[in-house]
Write a protein that holds these residues in place. Sequence first.
Motif: not given
Length: 422
Positions: A265-291
């Motif tokens: 079901h739900t999955t999400f990521e929060i990313m930084s769009t700041a200039e110069g932050f780097g190629a890997i922009t993901t800050l946070c990840g999560g989601g639903r884990y029924n089961g």
Amino acid sequence: MSFKVPRGTQDIVPGQSEKWQKIEEIMRRLCNVYRYPEIRTPIFESTELFKRGVGDSTDVVQKEMYTFEDRGGRSLTLRPEGTASIARSYVEHKMFGHPDQPVKMSYIGPMFRYERSQKGRFRQFVQFGVEAIGSKDPAVDAEVIELAMRVYQEAGLKNLKLVINSLGDKEVRDAHREALIEHFQPHIAEFCGDCQKRLEQNPLRILDCKVDAENQLIATAPKLTAYLNEESASYFAQVKAYLDVLGVDYVVDANLVRGLDYYNHTTFEIMSTAEGFGAITTLCGGGRYNGLVEEIGGPESPGIGFAMSIERLLLALEAEEVELDIHNELDLYIVAMDDSAKLKAVELISSFRAKGIAADIDYAGRKMKGQMKAADRLNAKYVIVLGDTELQEDAANVKFMATGEQEKVPFHDLVNYLLSHK
């Protein structure tokens, strides 16, 4: 012989640790407001817990875990993530029997993954996360996402992007799995060895491959959203509706799959769009884990959560040139002229500290001039100089360093004076 910290680890020294404490303060305050009390689980767990919980096909289990055998022959693993441990604790302590569901929990602590060290990524890293186990209400999904966004916003970040997707239920995942196998099978030899293994284990993970990210077949792969059944589509629509009500901006990305097997079901990521932050922009990840809870021996208990690296958050603050509001002021520095004065200074400083007044004295045997310089370097708000005159009069001149103004105060009234002038 000289020693250095192990590769992929770091010392967080005074001057830096205050930033960590400020971030953790924000996290704990928000968790109190959202009612996610802290849970603390062991740093190591049974290896099988992570194999079953995180998934055998993941890079975490196959390549990155620190696993060892104890003296009793048991296979143990330093925790690579927090969710499996919390799900284990939820089952072991029968939290599913609590009258109020979901059971909401938060955690902050070190995690361990053997991966290539790079800026903002370490083999020992500190992770903050929350879990809400025991409800399949889409409003909980929105609450968890909003909480994650609030942490970054209250820390001072502006350049943020929230990406969401739905992985659907088991029926959806099975249908999409067959479509992916059919899509990749004729050309799987073009992909890396890991992806060739993933084709049968979990073809969804091919979409998340960093080695073959530019392969055109990934761009043209069947989208999971096209396979959403009525129930999954309705659930995702409700999550988006709740996010809209909360005023949380988001972008739907059909290619967002996340790297752990337990998501649905739900999955999400929060990313930084700041200039110069780097190629890997993901800050946070999560989601639903029924089961997940059922997979490790518990009753049906749907859950959702997220995890974020404090190291990555601090890196994003640096990229946006955000200065944290850190209060680490020294209220008072006592300059002692001789041994008798030093004895009185030790007595006074203890009484100040007992009342919450931050105070310090010289322990390096400096002369008066050196002690005054130390008080200045430490940015002391007030300074007291103790000598024969002060000891005889049972009083001292309290100097306000910002203006140079002084006021004579009896020793017995110093605590009240300093408290009233904090």
